[in-house]
Design a protein around this motif. Structure first.
Motif, mmCIF file in Angstrom:
data_model
loop_
_atom_site.group_PDB
_atom_site.id
_atom_site.type_symbol
_atom_site.label_atom_id
_atom_site.label_comp_id
_atom_site.label_asym_id
_atom_site.label_seq_id
_atom_site.Cartn_x
_atom_site.Cartn_y
_atom_site.Cartn_z
ATOM 1 N N GLY A 80 0.941 -1.132 -0.086
ATOM 2 C CA GLY A 80 0.063 -0.144 -0.016
ATOM 3 C C GLY A 80 0.634 1.245 0.037
ATOM 4 O O GLY A 80 0.230 2.468 0.159
ATOM 5 N N HIS A 81 2.077 1.036 -0.308
ATOM 6 C CA HIS A 81 2.927 2.519 -0.278
ATOM 7 C C HIS A 81 2.752 3.051 -1.736
ATOM 8 O O HIS A 81 2.636 2.395 -2.605
ATOM 9 N N PHE A 121 6.086 5.112 2.708
ATOM 10 C CA PHE A 121 6.042 3.527 3.141
ATOM 11 C C PHE A 121 5.418 3.360 4.505
ATOM 12 O O PHE A 121 5.673 4.206 5.657
ATOM 13 N N PRO A 122 4.379 2.648 4.785
ATOM 14 C CA PRO A 122 3.631 2.237 5.879
ATOM 15 C C PRO A 122 4.804 2.067 6.889
ATOM 16 O O PRO A 122 5.937 1.380 6.708
ATOM 17 N N ASP A 123 4.889 2.394 8.177
ATOM 18 C CA ASP A 123 5.999 2.487 9.199
ATOM 19 C C ASP A 123 7.312 3.249 9.203
ATOM 20 O O ASP A 123 8.506 3.037 9.742
ATOM 21 N N SER A 124 7.410 4.135 7.962
ATOM 22 C CA SER A 124 8.714 4.809 7.705
ATOM 23 C C SER A 124 8.740 5.995 8.906
ATOM 24 O O SER A 124 7.759 6.548 8.844
ATOM 25 N N ALA A 140 12.564 2.515 3.227
ATOM 26 C CA ALA A 140 11.890 1.579 2.675
ATOM 27 C C ALA A 140 12.104 0.205 3.208
ATOM 28 O O ALA A 140 13.208 0.212 3.710
ATOM 29 N N PRO A 141 11.047 -0.843 3.269
ATOM 30 C CA PRO A 141 11.525 -1.949 3.935
ATOM 31 C C PRO A 141 12.352 -2.992 3.210
ATOM 32 O O PRO A 141 12.969 -3.787 3.632
ATOM 33 N N MET A 146 -1.651 2.364 4.954
ATOM 34 C CA MET A 146 -1.598 2.009 3.550
ATOM 35 C C MET A 146 -1.624 3.612 2.993
ATOM 36 O O MET A 146 -2.827 3.928 2.513
ATOM 37 N N PRO A 147 -0.370 4.066 2.766
ATOM 38 C CA PRO A 147 -0.347 5.520 2.257
ATOM 39 C C PRO A 147 -1.043 5.856 1.026
ATOM 40 O O PRO A 147 -1.738 7.102 0.794
ATOM 41 N N ILE A 148 -1.376 4.729 0.037
ATOM 42 C CA ILE A 148 -2.115 5.102 -1.002
ATOM 43 C C ILE A 148 -3.613 5.479 -0.688
ATOM 44 O O ILE A 148 -4.122 6.249 -1.653
#
Ligand SMILES: O=C(O)[C@H](O)[C@@H](O)[C@H](O)[C@H](O)COP(=O)(O)O
Length: 237
Positions: free
Chosen positions: A146-147, A152-155, A175-176, A221-223
């Protein structure tokens, strides 16, 4: 033509294409038409694109469009913090696949900055982006987490990057997957685009899109921040 089994918001258009070639062709037509209108109305046009692996065919089709490329400014929604000569560089990808032939006359505003730290590089890119003209067309991609862009999620910095009233244009992101160090345009800058398109390849990304549509927090989910705005989605299996 519409994407089946998806409950898209009213302000979103969804187009289902047969394959990646068709998607690249349709996207190139939509983008070039919008750039041509911008040039006719305002004398210049600004396009912001995403990197990753899937946009190569689109870049090559877009480079073949009849456009007054000298009046087009191209920039990137996000960048991996690696020199432009590195195989993972989004700017390198653009130079190899879009800025070729007549399209080489376009002005490129890259995000990569050589600096002592990612934070400093982001500050420098932020200053460079202050000179970016208003964005006419934005082409986003999306990852299966969902980035979008490098949101990114969790960034770290995600909340600041997703602040719709934030004043930063570019922020350091993590990024992961490698390359982990990223530079990303913020939501406030990306969302200023006159036209936003989202290009998605594969059933996995359709499932991600469904999941994003079904839930709420942008941070997960940043999207989602873009699904709440006018958007055209181009998808192929
Ligand atoms: O530098 C990047 O990786 C991108 O700008 C990124 O946001 C990309 O759009 C998505 O990860 C989807 O990538 P693919 O389209 O290659 O799957």
């Amino acid at each position: 033509m519409t994407i089946s089994n998806l409950d898209l918001p009213v302000q979103t258009l969804g187009f289902s294409l047969g394959d990646a070639e068709q998607l690249a062709g349709e996207l190139a037509l939509t983008v070039s038409n919008a750039l041509r209108s911008a040039i006719a109305e305002r004398g210049a046009a600004t396009l912001v694109v995403s990197g990753g692996r899937s946009p190569i065919a689109f870049f090559e089709r877009l480079a073949q469009q009849e456009l007054d490329w000298a009046k087009v400014t191209v920039s990137l929604a996000d960048e991996r913090w690696v020199p432009v000569s590195h195989p993972d560089s989004n700017e390198g990808l653009l130079r190899r696949h879009l800025l070729q032939g007549p399209a080489a006359a376009a002005r490129l505003v890259g995000l990569y900055q050589s600096a002592a730290s990612l934070e400093q590089a982001a500050e420098r890119a932020d200053a460079v982006l202050a000179e970016l003209p208003p964005i006419d067309v934005l082409v986003l991609g999306m990852g299966e987490d969902g980035h979008t862009a490098s949101l990114f999620p969790d960034s770290p910095n995600l909340q600041q990057a997703l602040d719709p009233r934030g004043t930063r244009r570019c922020l350091p992101m993590q990024a992961p997957t490698v390359p982990r160090q990223r530079l990303s345009m913020s939501l406030s800058l990306l969302a200023s685009a006159r036209l936003t398109l989202l290009a998605l390849h594969g059933r996995g990304k359709l499932a991600t899109l469904n999941q994003a549509l079904a839930g709420e927090p942008y941070e997960a989910m940043p999207i989602r921040a873009f699904l709440a705005r006018p958007l055209e989605i181009y998808w192929c299996p």
